[in-house]
Design a protein around this motif. Structure first.
Motif, PDB file in Angstrom:
ATOM      1  N   ALA A 146       0.845  -1.077  -0.029  1.00 21.12           N
ATOM      2  CA  ALA A 146       0.141   0.034  -0.108  1.00 21.12           C
ATOM      3  C   ALA A 146       0.917   1.242  -0.095  1.00 21.12           C
ATOM      4  O   ALA A 146       1.736   1.497   0.791  1.00 21.12           O
ATOM      5  CB  ALA A 146      -0.925   0.190   1.233  1.00 21.12           C
ATOM      6  N   VAL A 147       0.607   2.180  -0.861  1.00 17.67           N
ATOM      7  CA  VAL A 147       1.280   3.428  -1.047  1.00 17.67           C
ATOM      8  C   VAL A 147       0.274   4.475  -1.467  1.00 17.67           C
ATOM      9  O   VAL A 147      -0.268   4.300  -2.427  1.00 17.67           O
ATOM     10  CB  VAL A 147       2.498   3.315  -2.155  1.00 17.67           C
ATOM     11  N   ASP A 148       0.301   5.182  -0.623  1.00 16.85           N
ATOM     12  CA  ASP A 148      -0.671   6.430  -0.746  1.00 16.85           C
ATOM     13  C   ASP A 148       0.131   7.627  -1.302  1.00 16.85           C
ATOM     14  O   ASP A 148       0.954   8.232  -0.648  1.00 16.85           O
ATOM     15  CB  ASP A 148      -1.235   7.074   0.689  1.00 16.85           C
ATOM     16  N   LEU A 149      -0.380   8.097  -2.671  1.00 15.78           N
ATOM     17  CA  LEU A 149       0.354   9.153  -3.202  1.00 15.78           C
ATOM     18  C   LEU A 149      -0.561  10.156  -3.265  1.00 15.78           C
ATOM     19  O   LEU A 149      -0.283  11.060  -4.388  1.00 15.78           O
ATOM     20  CB  LEU A 149       0.834   8.633  -4.594  1.00 15.78           C
ATOM     21  N   GLY A 150      -1.690  10.341  -2.771  1.00 17.98           N
ATOM     22  CA  GLY A 150      -2.765  11.670  -2.777  1.00 17.98           C
ATOM     23  C   GLY A 150      -2.042  12.903  -2.836  1.00 17.98           C
ATOM     24  O   GLY A 150      -0.933  13.183  -2.351  1.00 17.98           O
ATOM     25  N   CYS A 151      -2.481  13.854  -3.228  1.00 17.84           N
ATOM     26  CA  CYS A 151      -2.338  15.406  -3.263  1.00 17.84           C
ATOM     27  C   CYS A 151      -0.846  15.534  -3.910  1.00 17.84           C
ATOM     28  O   CYS A 151      -0.174  16.476  -3.439  1.00 17.84           O
ATOM     29  CB  CYS A 151      -2.583  15.871  -2.001  1.00 17.84           C
ATOM     30  N   ASN A 152      -0.563  14.749  -4.872  1.00 19.38           N
ATOM     31  CA  ASN A 152       0.726  14.943  -5.841  1.00 19.38           C
ATOM     32  C   ASN A 152       0.134  15.661  -7.077  1.00 19.38           C
ATOM     33  O   ASN A 152      -0.805  15.210  -7.530  1.00 19.38           O
ATOM     34  CB  ASN A 152       1.681  13.948  -5.556  1.00 19.38           C
ATOM     35  N   ARG A 153       1.167  15.755  -7.973  1.00 21.67           N
ATOM     36  CA  ARG A 153       1.030  16.361  -9.305  1.00 21.67           C
ATOM     37  C   ARG A 153       1.309  15.076 -10.139  1.00 21.67           C
ATOM     38  O   ARG A 153       2.177  15.116 -11.016  1.00 21.67           O
ATOM     39  CB  ARG A 153       1.966  17.460  -9.531  1.00 21.67           C
ATOM     40  N   ILE A 154       0.488  14.099 -10.118  1.00 16.34           N
ATOM     41  CA  ILE A 154       0.762  12.953 -10.972  1.00 16.34           C
ATOM     42  C   ILE A 154      -0.299  12.803 -12.309  1.00 16.34           C
ATOM     43  O   ILE A 154      -1.624  12.914 -11.896  1.00 16.34           O
ATOM     44  CB  ILE A 154       0.591  11.737 -10.028  1.00 16.34           C
ATOM     45  N   GLY A 155       0.245  12.782 -13.498  1.00 10.30           N
ATOM     46  CA  GLY A 155      -0.747  12.676 -14.402  1.00 10.30           C
ATOM     47  C   GLY A 155      -0.736  11.475 -15.126  1.00 10.30           C
ATOM     48  O   GLY A 155      -0.439  10.464 -14.492  1.00 10.30           O
ATOM     49  N   ASP A 156      -1.351  11.581 -16.523  1.00  7.78           N
ATOM     50  CA  ASP A 156      -1.197  10.207 -17.032  1.00  7.78           C
ATOM     51  C   ASP A 156      -0.119   9.171 -17.221  1.00  7.78           C
ATOM     52  O   ASP A 156      -0.001   7.947 -16.854  1.00  7.78           O
ATOM     53  CB  ASP A 156      -1.705  10.400 -18.751  1.00  7.78           C
ATOM     54  N   ALA A 157       1.170   9.816 -17.406  1.00  8.92           N
ATOM     55  CA  ALA A 157       2.338   9.249 -17.422  1.00  8.92           C
ATOM     56  C   ALA A 157       2.725   8.348 -16.241  1.00  8.92           C
ATOM     57  O   ALA A 157       3.236   7.295 -16.067  1.00  8.92           O
ATOM     58  CB  ALA A 157       3.550  10.039 -17.940  1.00  8.92           C
ATOM     59  N   GLY A 158       2.545   9.188 -14.986  1.00  9.49           N
ATOM     60  CA  GLY A 158       2.856   8.581 -13.808  1.00  9.49           C
ATOM     61  C   GLY A 158       1.779   7.453 -13.426  1.00  9.49           C
ATOM     62  O   GLY A 158       2.117   6.452 -13.126  1.00  9.49           O
ATOM     63  N   ALA A 159       0.579   7.752 -14.115  1.00 12.86           N
ATOM     64  CA  ALA A 159      -0.426   6.784 -13.546  1.00 12.86           C
ATOM     65  C   ALA A 159      -0.211   5.450 -14.171  1.00 12.86           C
ATOM     66  O   ALA A 159      -0.427   4.363 -13.833  1.00 12.86           O
ATOM     67  CB  ALA A 159      -1.888   7.287 -13.888  1.00 12.86           C
ATOM     68  N   GLU A 160       0.332   5.586 -15.426  1.00 11.90           N
ATOM     69  CA  GLU A 160       0.677   4.430 -16.323  1.00 11.90           C
ATOM     70  C   GLU A 160       1.906   3.651 -15.754  1.00 11.90           C
ATOM     71  O   GLU A 160       1.947   2.461 -15.940  1.00 11.90           O
ATOM     72  CB  GLU A 160       0.940   4.940 -17.962  1.00 11.90           C
ATOM     73  N   ALA A 161       2.810   4.501 -15.353  1.00 13.16           N
ATOM     74  CA  ALA A 161       3.788   3.678 -14.795  1.00 13.16           C
ATOM     75  C   ALA A 161       3.451   2.943 -13.434  1.00 13.16           C
ATOM     76  O   ALA A 161       4.110   1.875 -13.274  1.00 13.16           O
ATOM     77  CB  ALA A 161       5.017   4.812 -14.397  1.00 13.16           C
ATOM     78  N   LEU A 162       2.701   3.572 -12.726  1.00 13.82           N
ATOM     79  CA  LEU A 162       2.326   2.590 -11.634  1.00 13.82           C
ATOM     80  C   LEU A 162       1.382   1.428 -11.858  1.00 13.82           C
ATOM     81  O   LEU A 162       1.417   0.598 -11.152  1.00 13.82           O
ATOM     82  CB  LEU A 162       1.309   3.888 -10.636  1.00 13.82           C
ATOM     83  N   ALA A 163       0.630   1.695 -12.728  1.00 15.21           N
ATOM     84  CA  ALA A 163      -0.245   0.407 -13.189  1.00 15.21           C
ATOM     85  C   ALA A 163       0.426  -0.442 -13.897  1.00 15.21           C
ATOM     86  O   ALA A 163       0.505  -1.758 -13.589  1.00 15.21           O
ATOM     87  CB  ALA A 163      -1.173   0.940 -14.495  1.00 15.21           C
ATOM     88  N   GLY A 164       1.605  -0.179 -14.656  1.00 17.18           N
ATOM     89  CA  GLY A 164       2.748  -1.168 -15.188  1.00 17.18           C
ATOM     90  C   GLY A 164       3.286  -1.877 -14.041  1.00 17.18           C
ATOM     91  O   GLY A 164       3.476  -2.986 -14.051  1.00 17.18           O
ATOM     92  N   ALA A 165       3.643  -1.229 -12.982  1.00 16.48           N
ATOM     93  CA  ALA A 165       4.367  -1.903 -11.816  1.00 16.48           C
ATOM     94  C   ALA A 165       3.342  -2.754 -11.281  1.00 16.48           C
ATOM     95  O   ALA A 165       3.855  -3.723 -10.598  1.00 16.48           O
ATOM     96  CB  ALA A 165       4.832  -0.577 -11.057  1.00 16.48           C
ATOM     97  N   LEU A 166       2.037  -2.572 -11.147  1.00 16.60           N
ATOM     98  CA  LEU A 166       1.093  -3.298 -10.487  1.00 16.60           C
ATOM     99  C   LEU A 166       0.927  -4.687 -11.159  1.00 16.60           C
ATOM    100  O   LEU A 166       0.515  -5.744 -10.531  1.00 16.60           O
ATOM    101  CB  LEU A 166      -0.072  -2.651 -10.111  1.00 16.60           C
ATOM    102  N   THR A 167       0.673  -4.620 -12.519  1.00 19.08           N
ATOM    103  CA  THR A 167       0.754  -5.806 -13.318  1.00 19.08           C
ATOM    104  C   THR A 167       1.785  -6.585 -13.652  1.00 19.08           C
ATOM    105  O   THR A 167       1.533  -7.783 -14.075  1.00 19.08           O
ATOM    106  CB  THR A 167       0.043  -5.287 -14.774  1.00 19.08           C
ATOM    107  N   ASP A 168       3.052  -6.132 -13.359  1.00 26.55           N
ATOM    108  CA  ASP A 168       4.256  -6.791 -13.485  1.00 26.55           C
ATOM    109  C   ASP A 168       4.588  -7.853 -12.648  1.00 26.55           C
ATOM    110  O   ASP A 168       4.152  -7.912 -11.427  1.00 26.55           O
ATOM    111  CB  ASP A 168       5.576  -5.966 -13.723  1.00 26.55           C
TER     112      ASP A 168
END
Length: 172
Positions: A150-172
């Motif tokens: 569990a990692v809480d990253l709320g209230c940061n400036r995360i856009g599509d590229a960051g969200a895609e990187a996180l999604a990729g980390a979760l599916t690997d």
């Protein structure tokens, strides 16, 4: 007893109370403080396991909250080093409101700390100035961490590229 070079401060006193309370509940919360010299030195000594004034030993807390600390830039890398090299009882770390994403060296010191800590299960990095590039680096760390769930990253400036990187980390 204070070290000869230190003078008591309200911040130092609050830190001593928190260090002593770890034995009772396993929770170390030292937040919303403007670190002065003596308190910063004692905090680092305690987190490194160098025999802090209050308990003579290392941080044994399972839950550690170091949110919104003043003078963060001056102690951030050293706190990350303490996490990287020790604090093995810790399972949850909260660093909300501290600047982690602003400087590459600070982010890298925290990524190294996370990578090296074998038992870290939860981390909160809310409002730490993270952007897409920072989250892409963090996603690399998350991909290989075995127990961090569990990692809480709320209230940061995360856009599509960051969200895609996180999604990729979760599916690997």
């Amino acid at each position: 007893r204070l070290r000869p070079a230190m003078e008591a401060s309200a911040c130092w006193g609050a830190l001593m109370v928190q260090i002593r309370s770890v034995e009772e509940g396993g929770y170390f919360a030292f937040t919303d403080r403007e670190l002065d010299g003596p308190a910063a030195a004692e905090l680092l000594l305690y987190l490194r396991g160098g025999g802090g004034e209050a308990d003579g030993g290392a941080c044994r807390a399972r839950f550690v909250d170091l949110s919104r600390l003043g003078r963060w830039p001056s102690v951030s890398a050293e706190i990350a080093s303490a996490v990287r090299l020790g604090m093995r009882a810790m399972r949850s770390l909260t660093l909300d409101g501290n600047a982690i994403g602003g400087a590459g060296a600070v982010l890298e010191s925290w990524c190294s700390a996370i990578e090296a800590h074998p038992g870290l299960q939860h981390m909160s990095l809310r409002d730490t100035g993270l952007n897409d590039a920072n989250v892409e680096r963090l996603a690399q760390v998350l991909r290989d961490h075995l127990v961090l769930s569990a990692v809480d990253l709320g209230c940061n400036r995360i856009g599509d590229a960051g969200a895609e990187a996180l999604a990729g980390a979760l599916t690997d």
